[in-house]
Each structure stands twice: as structure tokens, then as C-alpha cells.
Design an enzyme around this catalytic site. Structure first.
Site, short mmCIF file in Angstrom:
data_model
loop_
_atom_site.label_atom_id
_atom_site.label_comp_id
_atom_site.label_asym_id
_atom_site.label_seq_id
_atom_site.Cartn_x
_atom_site.Cartn_y
_atom_site.Cartn_z
N CYS A 103 23.42 -3.64 27.14
CA CYS A 103 23.06 -3.36 28.13
C CYS A 103 24.33 -2.24 28.99
O CYS A 103 24.67 -0.78 28.36
CB CYS A 103 23.49 -4.60 29.31
SG CYS A 103 23.08 -4.25 31.30
N HIS A 205 18.93 -7.54 27.41
CA HIS A 205 19.66 -8.19 27.24
C HIS A 205 18.42 -9.10 25.92
O HIS A 205 18.69 -10.13 26.34
CB HIS A 205 19.72 -8.70 28.15
CG HIS A 205 21.11 -8.68 28.94
ND1 HIS A 205 22.70 -8.48 28.60
CD2 HIS A 205 21.45 -7.85 29.78
CE1 HIS A 205 24.02 -8.72 29.08
NE2 HIS A 205 22.82 -7.33 30.22
N GLU A 207 19.70 -10.68 23.64
CA GLU A 207 20.28 -12.11 23.44
C GLU A 207 19.79 -13.08 23.84
O GLU A 207 20.15 -14.56 23.08
CB GLU A 207 21.87 -11.71 23.00
CG GLU A 207 22.14 -11.86 24.70
CD GLU A 207 22.33 -10.77 25.46
OE1 GLU A 207 23.23 -10.57 26.84
OE2 GLU A 207 21.79 -10.05 25.20
#
Length: 229
Positions: A103, A205, A207
Site C-alpha cells: 500500500c 493489502h 496481509e
């Protein structure tokens, strides 16, 4: 031995913090997370303790670093964090240390190498789709085309769906970088540097998706941690 992954942190009202998802995704992929606070000195000493660098999301990058005045829609900036991230990244690249930039991280990577950013996609890119979703962080909201003959393609394949939480993005590419993924509106969603062992930036994102079992996101973290081994 499991590789140690240095992870940058996010400033917030007199403290520094990091979302659990970054830490959990590194652990899930077999790495050992080590959080790095915002620092201006001791960069070499800190990076000597880790095997890879993960640049996380956060506030907007100060446009002074790519020779622009602030756009009316620019968000909050934290110059101390910019300088810390740039210094860590520069040394990591000097060491040819594996880097995964997420990001804001992809934006730092691009600017570090001389590129620029759209400061606000909705007002600067005609026909742009929504890139700041209102859904939960685990929800995948748009398609991404991954370009052939890129490291990202070898990891996740040609087409994936991702979440999206950004209003800025890569505009002019930094030196040596190549585009490895775009959305249908042409916004750059991933970049990489083929001259380094592992230097990859993604605008979404992963994660937040990896910890909920998303296969491409898990593969991305596994590839990064493996490169750090």
C-alpha cells in the site's frame, strides 16, 4: 533457521503501532517478525539484524519528495516516517535485501527510485473505479490483471481479486521499476525491480487476505519469506 523480517510501524498520536495482520501473515509464512520503529539513526545496525524488509501501509507520502505541491485532496502526512522509510529502503536495496512493499509501501518504493504519485485518484484519474472500499478488510472488491514475465505472475498467476484501501497510486515509474499488475481502469497495482533478488510492491493489502486463507496472498508472503531465507 526461520528468517527475521523487519516490519516498519505506523505513527498514531504519540505512539507507534502495527496491525496484527502484518505480523500474523509473516508468522504464517514461516518468518519471524521484528517491528522497526520510526528511526533516523542506526539504520545499518537495525538492518544487520534482519533478513528482509516489509514496508507497511499508512499515511500519504509528502509530495515534496516527488517535486509537487500538495493537492487539495491529499491526506495526512508524517515526514518523520517518510524519512525513516526512505532510509530503511535505501539501505535494504544497497544490501540487495528482499523487500515487500504494501500500500503506502509501494508508493515509498516508487518515489525512492525517482517516480511520482497520483495524490488523489478520484480527482486526477478519469474513469477510475472505487479504490477505497467501505467493506471489511478481508473482502475482495476488484479484479487485477497480473502481467506475464513478472515475478508477481510467477507467484500468484494471471488474474486475482484483491481488497482496496488507497486514494493514491503510482503515476510515473521510478528508475528500473516495471509494472507487474493493473486494474481495469489502468491504475498500477503492483511494481517490481528485476535487478534485485526480491523487490516487489503491491497496492492492496494481502496481509488482510492471507490470514483469512486467500491462496494468492499466502503465496506472496511465502515467496517473500522464502527469498529472505
Amino acid at each position: 533457521m526461520n528468517p527475521i523480517i523487519g516490519i516498519t510501524m505506523h505513527p498514531s498520536e504519540g505512539r507507534q503501532q502495527i496491525n496484527d495482520a502484518y505480523i500474523d501473515s509473516i508468522i504464517q509464512a514461516g518468518g519471524i517478525p521484528l517491528c522497526i520503529p520510526i528511526i533516523q539513526h542506526g539504520i545499518n545496525e537495525v538492518l544487520s539484524k534482519v533478513d528482509g524488509l516489509l514496508l507497511i501501509g499508512g499515511y500519504d507520502v509528502n509530495p515534496k519528495y516527488f517535486d509537487e505541491d500538495p493537492h487539495p485532496k491529499i491526506g495526512r502526512i508524517e515526514t518523520d516516517r517518510d524519512e525513516s522509510d526512505f532510509a530503511l529502503l535505501q539501505q535494504a536495496l544497497t544490501l540487495n535485501m528482499p523487500v515487500l512493499a504494501i500500500c503506502r509501501g509501494i508508493q515509498v518504493l516508487n518515489v525512492q527510485l525517482g517516480g511520482s504519485l497520483y495524490q488523489d485518484i478520484p480527482s486526477q484519474v478519469d474513469g477510475a473505479i472505487q479504490h477505497t472500499q467501505n467493506s471489511a478488510r478481508k473482502e475482495k472488491v476488484h479484479h487485477i490483471e497480473v502481467l506475464e514475465d513478472t515475478k508477481l505472475h510467477s507467484i500468484v498467476g494471471e488474474h486475482i481479486m484483491t481488497n482496496s484501501f488507497h486514494h493514491q497510486s503510482v503515476k510515473e515509474l521510478g528508475e528500473g521499476l516495471i509494472i507487474s499488475a493493473k486494474t481495469n481502469d489502468g491504475i498500477v497495482e503492483a511494481i517490481e525491480h528485476p535487478n534485485y533478488s526480491f523487490c516487489l510492491g503491491v497496492q492492496w493489502h494481502p496481509e488482510e487476505l492471507a490470514i483469512h486463507g486467500d491462496s494468492p496472498s499466502k503465496k506472496l508472503f511465502e515467496a517473500f519469506v522464502t527469498a529472505c531465507s
